[in-house]
Design a protein around this motif. Structure first.
Motif, short mmCIF file in Angstrom:
data_model
loop_
_atom_site.label_atom_id
_atom_site.label_comp_id
_atom_site.label_asym_id
_atom_site.label_seq_id
_atom_site.Cartn_x
_atom_site.Cartn_y
_atom_site.Cartn_z
N ASN A 36 0.82 -1.21 0.00
CA ASN A 36 0.00 0.00 0.00
C ASN A 36 0.85 1.26 0.00
OD1 ASN A 36 -2.48 -1.35 -0.02
ND2 ASN A 36 -2.50 -1.56 2.22
N ILE A 37 1.96 1.22 0.74
CA ILE A 37 2.86 2.39 0.74
C ILE A 37 3.39 2.66 -0.66
CG2 ILE A 37 5.08 3.24 1.56
CD1 ILE A 37 4.56 1.83 4.21
N TRP A 38 3.79 1.61 -1.35
CA TRP A 38 4.32 1.79 -2.70
C TRP A 38 3.23 2.11 -3.71
CZ3 TRP A 38 9.14 1.59 -5.13
CH2 TRP A 38 10.22 1.46 -4.26
N ARG A 39 2.07 1.48 -3.58
CA ARG A 39 1.00 1.73 -4.54
C ARG A 39 0.57 3.19 -4.56
NH1 ARG A 39 -2.95 -3.41 -3.10
NH2 ARG A 39 -1.57 -5.06 -3.95
N TYR A 40 0.43 3.77 -3.37
CA TYR A 40 -0.09 5.13 -3.30
C TYR A 40 0.99 6.18 -3.06
CZ TYR A 40 -4.24 2.26 -2.66
OH TYR A 40 -5.22 1.31 -2.82
N GLY A 41 2.19 5.74 -2.69
CA GLY A 41 3.25 6.70 -2.46
C GLY A 41 4.15 6.92 -3.65
N TRP A 42 4.36 5.87 -4.44
CA TRP A 42 5.29 6.00 -5.57
C TRP A 42 4.78 6.90 -6.69
CZ3 TRP A 42 10.21 5.35 -6.66
CH2 TRP A 42 10.59 5.38 -8.01
N PRO A 43 3.52 6.78 -7.16
CA PRO A 43 3.08 7.62 -8.29
C PRO A 43 3.27 9.11 -8.06
CG PRO A 43 1.54 5.83 -7.98
CD PRO A 43 2.47 5.79 -6.80
N PRO A 44 2.80 9.69 -6.93
CA PRO A 44 3.06 11.13 -6.75
C PRO A 44 4.53 11.46 -6.57
CG PRO A 44 2.04 10.20 -4.77
CD PRO A 44 1.96 9.16 -5.84
N LEU A 45 5.29 10.56 -5.93
CA LEU A 45 6.73 10.80 -5.75
C LEU A 45 7.44 10.81 -7.10
CD1 LEU A 45 9.19 11.05 -3.81
CD2 LEU A 45 9.34 8.55 -3.90
N CYS A 46 7.13 9.85 -7.95
CA CYS A 46 7.76 9.76 -9.26
C CYS A 46 7.37 10.95 -10.13
CB CYS A 46 7.37 8.45 -9.93
SG CYS A 46 8.13 8.19 -11.54
N MET A 47 6.08 11.30 -10.14
CA MET A 47 5.64 12.44 -10.95
C MET A 47 6.28 13.72 -10.47
SD MET A 47 3.95 13.34 -13.55
CE MET A 47 3.12 11.78 -13.85
N MET A 48 6.35 13.90 -9.16
CA MET A 48 6.98 15.09 -8.60
C MET A 48 8.44 15.17 -9.02
SD MET A 48 7.39 16.06 -4.55
CE MET A 48 8.42 14.61 -4.25
N GLY A 49 9.14 14.03 -8.99
CA GLY A 49 10.54 14.03 -9.37
C GLY A 49 10.75 14.31 -10.84
N LEU A 50 9.95 13.70 -11.71
CA LEU A 50 10.11 13.90 -13.15
C LEU A 50 9.81 15.34 -13.55
CD1 LEU A 50 8.60 10.58 -14.55
CD2 LEU A 50 11.01 11.20 -14.34
N VAL A 51 8.73 15.90 -13.00
CA VAL A 51 8.39 17.30 -13.31
C VAL A 51 9.46 18.24 -12.76
CG1 VAL A 51 6.71 19.14 -12.92
CG2 VAL A 51 5.93 16.83 -13.47
N GLY A 52 9.89 17.99 -11.53
CA GLY A 52 10.90 18.85 -10.92
C GLY A 52 12.23 18.80 -11.66
N ASN A 53 12.67 17.61 -12.04
CA ASN A 53 13.93 17.50 -12.78
C ASN A 53 13.84 18.14 -14.16
OD1 ASN A 53 15.34 16.09 -10.74
ND2 ASN A 53 14.45 14.15 -11.40
N THR A 54 12.67 18.06 -14.79
CA THR A 54 12.48 18.73 -16.08
C THR A 54 12.58 20.24 -15.92
OG1 THR A 54 11.05 16.93 -16.84
CG2 THR A 54 10.92 19.02 -18.03
N LEU A 55 11.99 20.78 -14.87
CA LEU A 55 12.09 22.22 -14.62
C LEU A 55 13.53 22.63 -14.33
CD1 LEU A 55 8.89 22.84 -12.44
CD2 LEU A 55 9.28 23.55 -14.81
N VAL A 56 14.25 21.78 -13.62
CA VAL A 56 15.66 22.08 -13.36
C VAL A 56 16.44 22.19 -14.67
CG1 VAL A 56 17.80 21.15 -12.39
CG2 VAL A 56 15.71 21.07 -11.05
N LEU A 57 16.21 21.27 -15.58
CA LEU A 57 16.90 21.32 -16.87
C LEU A 57 16.53 22.55 -17.66
CD1 LEU A 57 16.68 17.57 -17.96
CD2 LEU A 57 18.71 18.81 -17.21
N LEU A 58 15.24 22.93 -17.62
CA LEU A 58 14.80 24.11 -18.36
C LEU A 58 15.44 25.38 -17.79
CD1 LEU A 58 11.02 23.31 -18.90
CD2 LEU A 58 12.86 23.23 -20.60
N VAL A 59 15.53 25.46 -16.47
CA VAL A 59 16.15 26.63 -15.85
C VAL A 59 17.63 26.68 -16.17
CG1 VAL A 59 16.76 27.68 -13.63
CG2 VAL A 59 14.46 26.81 -13.99
N LEU A 60 18.30 25.55 -16.09
CA LEU A 60 19.75 25.54 -16.33
C LEU A 60 20.10 25.77 -17.79
CD1 LEU A 60 20.81 22.54 -14.06
CD2 LEU A 60 21.00 24.98 -13.58
N ARG A 61 19.15 25.59 -18.70
CA ARG A 61 19.40 25.84 -20.11
C ARG A 61 19.17 27.29 -20.50
NH1 ARG A 61 22.71 22.98 -22.48
NH2 ARG A 61 21.91 23.83 -24.45
#
Length: 355
Positions: A36-61
């Motif tokens: 249950n921790i992984w089912r409901y914790g991983w999707p928002p964590l993964c989405m948050m990380g992917l969006v955040g890392n994309t914004l980091v790349l856009l800022v650094l470019r």
């Protein structure tokens, strides 16, 4: 369903993997709590990380931010963290959450899944170490900064770390083997490799993924903090951008120690931990999820600790807002150019009529 022999093989494989790997499945030992921790914790964590890392790349470019060694490391770290999250979404999340493990699907997946995943995780870990060392050199040895801390050297360092991480984990290509029993493919460690996997690889992982990186990060951060506390602002630290980048480095290093070190320590003390076996696996799987959080929080750390990063992020959003209200595409740009030419010609005619 596999028969009793297959289940015993799965259990043996699970015990071996838990004792010898840092990114493995736990097979039948995944409890309902962990699932249950992984089912409901991983999707928002993964989405948050992917969006955040994309914004980091856009800022650094953005202009003015792409020709420094620090931004090379930060860009490489954002790419590495995104790859770790994407690979874990396929290789780890289905197993922890739903009991479906990618490495049990085919021979190729059995041999390749864990080496690729370990390589990306180790490379991201050592990118944090390299970034911390680079900040220490900039702050503590400003005279060496122009010679050592260059984008070219940073790029070479990032490539070398990826190659070394691959070499470190290349043994996993040969240490796992699929076993087919009544139609079920189970990825296990062959008998001839168990001594290495039990007695040698755990210490290699502990030293190269926890002790050495954490020690370097702590020592370098201690040296950086000593310089900052002395308030020697006449040298490199007097540059506000350098100071903000250094604070970002401190935040990233702190997150690394908090999120990554506990799971490695737990692996070492796991056999002697005074807990029941189900509770041990629940704690272990929760710490693994915490380890993955280290790959998803850097954007928020940069935003909180880096004033210059926040300014560039706001400028990026403003620029995106302007693009939304401007004509887009070739037709829109042509129409805007034609209308601009028409207004200029009309204004010129009006001026001629006035004279």
């Amino acid at each position: 369903m596999a028969n009793d022999t297959a289940l015993m093989s799965t259990t043996a494989s699970v015990l071996e993997d838990i004792a010898t790997s840092n990114d493995n499945n736990t097979g039948d030992f995944v409890s309902d709590v962990t699932a249950n921790i992984w089912r409901y914790g991983w999707p928002p964590l993964c989405m948050m990380g992917l969006v955040g890392n994309t914004l980091v790349l856009l800022v650094l470019r953005r202009d003015g931010l792409v020709r420094t060694s620090a931004n090379v490391y930060l860009s490489a770290l954002a790419v590495g963290d995104s790859l770790v999250l994407m690979v874990a979404s396929v290789a780890m999340y289905p197993g922890y959450g739903w009991g479906w493990w990618l490495d049990n699907t085919s021979t190729l997946a059995c041999h390749a899944t864990r080496p690729i995943h370990h390589t990306l995780v180790n490379a991201s870990t050592w990118l944090i170490v390299a970034f911390t060392v680079e900040r220490c050199v900039v702050v503590r040895f400003p005279l060496l900064k122009l010679r050592l801390c260059t984008p070219r050297n940073a790029g070479l360092c990032c490539g070398s770390l990826l190659v070394l991480a691959f070499v470190k984990n290349i043994d996993l290509f040969f240490m796992n083997a699929p076993v087919v029993n009544t139609g079920d493919t189970i990825c296990i460690v062959p008998l001839q490799h168990r001594d290495y996997m039990y007695n040698y690889r755990p210490m290699i992982i502990f030293m190269t993924s926890c002790v050495i990186p954490a020690s370097v990060v702590i020592v370098c951060n201690w040296a950086i903090l000593r310089i900052l506390r002395r308030d020697l602002m006449q040298t490199a630290v007097s540059d506000l951008i350098i100071r903000h980048t250094t604070v970002m480095c401190l935040a990233v290093s702190f997150a690394f120690v908090v999120c990554v070190v506990p799971v490695h320590v737990f692996y070492v003390i796991f056999p002697n931990w005074p807990m029941s076996l189900p509770n041990q696996y629940d704690a272990l799987d929760s710490l693994v999820l915490l380890r993955y959080a280290n790959h998803a929080v850097n954007f928020f750390l940069y935003s909180l600790a880096g004033a210059h990063f926040r300014c560039e992020l706001v400028a990026l959003f403003r620029h995106c807002g302007q693009l939304i209200h401007e004509p887009t595409g070739a037709v829109g740009r042509l129409a805007s150019r034609v209308m601009g030419t028409f207004h200029t010609h009309q204004q010129f005619q009006n001026e001629l009529e006035m004279y």
